[in-house]
Enzyme design. Structure first.
Site, PDB file in Angstrom:
ATOM      1  CB  CYS A 134      34.062 -12.254   2.077  1.00  0.00           C
ATOM      2  SG  CYS A 134      35.474 -13.317   2.467  1.00  0.00           S
TER       3      CYS A 134
ATOM      4  CE  LYS B 147      -3.972   2.091   2.290  1.00  0.00           C
ATOM      5  NZ  LYS B 147      -3.429   3.463   2.270  1.00  0.00           N
TER       6      LYS B 147
END
Length: 683
Positions: free
Chosen positions: A424, A114
């Site tokens: 990583c 909404k």
């Protein structure tokens, strides 16, 4: 020299395409400088050749001459309001009541954000934008066409030749938080007061008589509804959104469709979790019946349709200072920036940290250490930094430099291909390893009793474990003689060193030993392989029940398994055939783990909760909420979020509240946590 009319039309087509790519698809295809050059060339051509003027030209986005006043226009189809609810229980009751009105029909439910903007109606006639109206009182709205035409993600001319004769779309005009921050900076520089929020700015901009004001504020639009139409093909909401999107009209994002109310309710939490990543404000979630014919049958009340409802939640925000930014390494290697804030009270809690999600979010917000920021909690969920109060940036602040190497292991970081996360990729990175081991020992992992966060920290700090397989070679006596990292209080109240002890050590070793029999599927889902969870592990091991057979499967063969697909197949195959993956699985094998699944598995009908619907409420001691829901699914049951007459069991922890009351009134059987454990473990 090319014909001016031909060149002008070429430029219009180019600019419309670039506008759609930038504003609707969020995938720019040209630099701002090159775009401005094309726009300037078209503007010069139209000035030199007035006969080339077109009302749908991109040059008209800056607005026409100011209007004298806003005229009122009747809505051909009334713009009704939406009924609201503020609890999951009320939402579930609405679904149940609505489905009773169509007892012999299956209802598909649509769920969408909404948007916290300003409702507007946009009318296209023969593909041309001809009118824009406010909601007004629902029957009559103000003509704001001159301002609507300045919204760059709304096409002035629809894409394609087969467009409806009349198409009225309804939706929300809105402003992004980043644009509000930039606007407030300009406001203060001009000696004017800053605006409080995006909705107020949008509402004020749309009612301006001078369209150049709206054009300067970079308003946006999302379509989510339908008004008067002639020639539309869609017969349901999902097809409607796809059809208007193909015409170039931006549709509300993240819309999902479900085959049942129960599935819809289960998905609410995931949509709420996506909210912090949005660049615009939302104040709830809307649910609507997908099928247009069913909507007609359900009809309307005096002010609102019966086929939709808004689940709203309160928004809380506060202003504070960003004191620093740190980065965390997650178990999948994703680097997450965290905002450290001057403590501020929001919704009865003190907030001092907020996730900044990723490097792109930092760039989008242009947030810098020392900035004054607006922090928000919507529905009392995780706090987020909404925007920077740039007008309060009193001095030049340095931009945050996202690290190029892992802060824990110094491995060079890599951005996901086509994604936003920077990771990583070192599988034995210490920061990742801690999170991985905690997950590995959890109930949703290998379910190792005794392997909690404090134990993991101890094992890593003492160098007793450097990867998963090391767990299976721990020495009980060595572990028992270790001092806990955190000191305990002695009888005199002073902090003293305390050893782990034989009982705790035995508990852990027994738990580790028991996990050897969990099987290949559970092991795979415990190793934090990207996108390989319990469901995926079960699916692939059902077809390839041993490690050898699984490793022999190609990417294509894995991708052919229902619900797997190319990306998951590549992730799993890549892990199993990487040097690290092969070494890891060999080590598990040598440690005595069962790397297969039983070919003859328990049938769905034989599971303890087969065909049963359970609701969980209150505070639990033995399970986290996601763990018990997953266990219900594993045991053949269905985990629901609300109590109804179709609920078989309510698992009630402490402070169960209204769900317990409702269950008792409906005669639903109530289980304590211990009774639930007995039920699922009875076989």
């Amino acid at each position: 020299m090319s014909d001016p009319a031909q060149r002008a039309e070429e430029l219009r087509q180019h600019l419309r395409r670039h506008d759609h790519a930038y504003y609707v698809l969020a995938q720019p295809t040209i630099s701002d400088l090159d775009y401005d050059r094309l726009l300037r060339e078209l503007s010069d051509l139209e000035a030199q050749h007035p006969e080339l003027y077109r009302s749908d030209s991109p040059t008209q986005r800056v607005g026409d001459a100011p209007v004298d006043h806003l005229t009122q226009v009747d809505h051909v189809v009334p713009m009704l309001s939406i009924d609201n609810t503020y609890s999951r229980e009320e939402l579930a009751a609405y679904f149940e009541k609505t489905e009773k009105q169509l007892p012999d029909e299956k209802i598909q439910w649509v769920m969408e954000f909404k948007i916290d903007g300003v409702a507007a109606s946009i009318v296209y006639t023969e593909g041309q934008l001809t009118m824009g109206l406010t909601r007004g009182n629902g029957a009559v709205g103000d003509d704001i066409t001159h301002n609507i035409r300045t919204i760059r993600d709304l096409p002035l001319k629809l894409i394609g030749d087969a467009v409806p004769g009349t198409l009225e779309v309804r939706g929300e005009a809105y402003m992004t938080n980043a644009d509000l921050a930039d606007l407030n900076k300009r406001q203060v520089a001009a000696g004017q007061d800053p605006y409080k929020n995006t909705r107020n700015v949008t509402a004020g901009s749309l009612r301006q008589l001078d369209p150049s004001v709206a054009a300067d504020r970079n308003l946006r639009f999302f379509a989510h509804g339908i008004g008067q139409v002639d020639g539309l093909k869609a017969t349901n909401h999902m097809d409607f959104l796809a059809e208007i999107a193909a015409m170039g009209i931006p549709a509300t994002p993240n819309v999902q469709c479900f085959d049942s109310a129960a599935d819809t309710l289960k998905a609410v939490a995931a949509l709420e979790e996506a909210m912090p990543d949005l660049s615009f404000e939302v104040d709830g979630i809307v649910f609507k019946v997908n099928d247009f014919a069913q909507r007609e049958k359900l009809g309307i009340r005096s002010k609102s349709p019966r086929w939709l409802i808004a689940y709203k939640f309160e928004r809380y925000e506060a202003i504070t200072t960003l004191e620093s930014i740190s980065v965390q390494v997650g178990k999948t290697g994703a680097i997450t920036p965290v905002a450290h804030l001057a403590p501020v009270d929001i919704a009865d809690t003190t907030v001092s940290r907020a996730s900044l999600h990723n490097a792109d979010e930092i760039e989008r917000l242009d947030v810098r250490v020392g900035d004054v920021v607006v922090v928000e909690k919507a529905g009392k969920i995780i706090p987020k930094v909404v925007r920077v109060e740039k007008h309060r940036r009193e001095k030049s602040l340095r931009k945050f430099q996202f690290p190029t190497h892992c802060p824990e292991c110094s491995t060079e970081l890599v951005r996901d291909e086509g994604g936003v996360f920077i990771r990583c990729l070192n599988p034995v990175c210490p920061a990742q390893l801690k999170q991985k081991l905690i997950f590995f020992g959890s109930r949703t992992g290998m379910d190792i009793d005794g392997l909690g966060e404090e134990v993991v920290e101890l094992l890593l700090a003492r160098g007793l474990v450097k990867d998963y397989p090391d767990l299976y070679h721990l020495d009980a006596d060595q572990l028992a003689s270790q001092d806990w990292l955190k000191q305990r209080k002695g009888k005199d109240g002073k902090l003293i060193d305390v050893q782990v002890g034989k009982r705790n050590a035995k508990k852990l070793i027994d738990g580790i030993h028991a996990s050897k029999t969990r099987g290949l599927a559970q092991l795979l889902s415990s190793l934090t392989i990207r996108q390989v969870g319990r469901t995926v592990s079960r699916l692939v091991t059902a077809k390839y029940p041993t490690l050898e057979s699984l490793k022999s499967a190609s990417v294509e063969q894995l991708a052919d398994i229902d619900e797997i697909g190319d990306i998951i197949a590549k992730n799993l195959h890549g892990f199993l055939h990487s040097a690290y993956g092969e070494q890891l699985m060999d080590a598990f094998q040598q440690a005595g783990l069962d790397l297969f699944v039983e070919v003859q598995q328990t049938s769905e009908e034989d599971l303890p909760l087969s065909g049963k619907t359970l609701v969980v409420t209150g505070t639990l001691h033995h399970y986290k909420r996601d763990e018990i829901k997953q266990l219900i699914l594993d045991m053949g049951g269905r985990a629901s979020g609300s109590v109804s007459k179709n609920t078989d069991y309510l698992v009630a922890g402490e402070k169960a509240g209204s769900k317990l009351t409702k269950a008792e009134s409906l005669g639903v059987k109530v289980l304590t946590e211990e009774q639930f454990r007995d039920l699922v473990n009875k076989d």
